[in-house]
Design a protein around this motif. Structure first.
Motif, short mmCIF file in Angstrom:
data_model
loop_
_atom_site.label_atom_id
_atom_site.label_comp_id
_atom_site.label_asym_id
_atom_site.label_seq_id
_atom_site.Cartn_x
_atom_site.Cartn_y
_atom_site.Cartn_z
N GLN A 1 0.16 36.72 21.56
CA GLN A 1 2.13 36.05 21.53
C GLN A 1 2.73 36.63 22.45
O GLN A 1 2.22 37.86 22.94
CB GLN A 1 2.02 36.75 19.63
N SER B 1 6.20 41.24 19.40
CA SER B 1 7.42 41.87 18.48
C SER B 1 7.27 43.12 17.20
O SER B 1 5.52 43.01 16.59
CB SER B 1 7.68 40.67 17.89
N ALA C 1 6.12 42.06 14.23
CA ALA C 1 4.97 41.45 13.53
C ALA C 1 3.79 42.36 14.02
O ALA C 1 2.67 41.90 13.37
CB ALA C 1 4.69 40.68 14.80
N HIS D 1 -2.48 35.80 6.44
CA HIS D 1 -1.36 36.36 7.41
C HIS D 1 -0.43 35.42 8.16
O HIS D 1 -0.41 34.36 7.99
CB HIS D 1 -1.09 37.75 8.53
N GLY E 1 3.65 34.51 9.88
CA GLY E 1 4.42 35.04 11.72
C GLY E 1 4.87 33.51 11.86
O GLY E 1 4.53 33.64 13.16
N SER F 1 2.83 35.08 15.43
CA SER F 1 2.65 35.88 15.48
C SER F 1 2.39 36.83 14.63
O SER F 1 2.07 35.73 13.49
CB SER F 1 4.25 36.02 15.87
N GLY F 2 1.74 38.15 14.73
CA GLY F 2 0.99 38.57 13.01
C GLY F 2 -0.65 39.49 13.83
O GLY F 2 -1.04 38.45 14.81
N TYR G 1 -1.68 44.84 10.61
CA TYR G 1 -0.61 44.86 10.10
C TYR G 1 -0.72 44.89 8.72
O TYR G 1 0.69 46.13 8.24
CB TYR G 1 0.47 43.74 9.95
#
Length: 227
Positions: A74, A77, A80, A116, A118, A122-123, A127
């Motif tokens: 990804q 970020s 994320a 999750h 995103g 993303s993610g 997290y």
């Protein structure tokens, strides 16, 4: 159901490894719960297995260890939870974590399976910290990584026209989540979870993926509730 007071009084000690279909994993004690990290639930999606449906993994003698930088590919970020710059992550990313109350060997707890968010680009599982949720509510929590972006949802004749079966699908990220649910059904009882009481839940893109699982016949009998 075990009360909050009971949780505080528990001195249950668990140091023995747990044997699963994909390897042997050791718990870590964190904020009053046990956590097992980076358990592989499918074969790595690299090489010839890129842009193909996930393959089940049976490596019961494999010694599972924690992995660094296990996010799926990804764009970096901080929002994320993936630091760095440019494109980061690994194609070898199909892992899940499990968080259980400290007395998991004595109780069969409801399972909550977190997907999750995103934007499906993303993610990552790392997290989120569900330790307090698991301890105070009496739950086994599963979090997972799944393929994102083009590696998770990409369709092109050069890929699909040369493949068959589920490999012709372009929603590989959804199939990853289904494969993780299969792993949970076969293994979660060893972590104090009730395989007949699984709730899937997620936020943002994770909520969208919950709806996809509700619509897919491939997820039949893999969970009982959805949020």
């Amino acid at each position: 159901m075990v009360s909050k007071k009971d949780f505080k009084l528990k001195t249950f000690n668990f140091k023995n490894p747990i044997h699963t279909s994909s390897g042997i994993v050791q718990a870590e004690l964190h904020r009053g719960v046990y956590i097992w990290e980076d358990i592989p639930y499918a074969k790595p999606r690299v090489g010839d297995l890129r842009w193909r449906a996930p393959r089940s993994l049976f490596t019961p003698d494999h010694q599972i260890t924690n992995k660094e930088n296990n996010a799926c590919v990804q764009e970096a970020s901080e929002y994320a939870g993936v630091s760095g710059s440019g494109i980061v992550g690994s194609e070898d990313c199909l892992y899940l974590d499990i968080t259980s109350p400290i007395d998991f060997k004595e109780v069969s707890y409801p399972v909550m399976f977190w997907i999750h968010g995103g934007a499906n680009t993303s993610g990552l599982k790392d997290y989120y910290d569900f330790s307090n949720f698991a301890a105070t509510k009496g739950l086994v929590i599963v979090t997972l990584n799944y393929r994102l972006g083009a590696l998770g949802w990409f369709s092109h004749p050069a890929i699909q026209e040369t493949q068959s079966g589920l490999d012709k699908a372009s929603n590989f990220g959804t199939l990853d989540i289904i494969e993780a649910l299969k792993w949970v059904k076969n293994n979660i009882e060893k972590f104090g979870g009730d395989p007949s009481n699984v709730t899937i839940f997620g936020e943002s893109a994770g909520g969208h993926n919950v709806l996809a699982l509700l619509a897919s016949p491939l997820s039949e009998n893999l969970f009982q509730k959805a949020i």
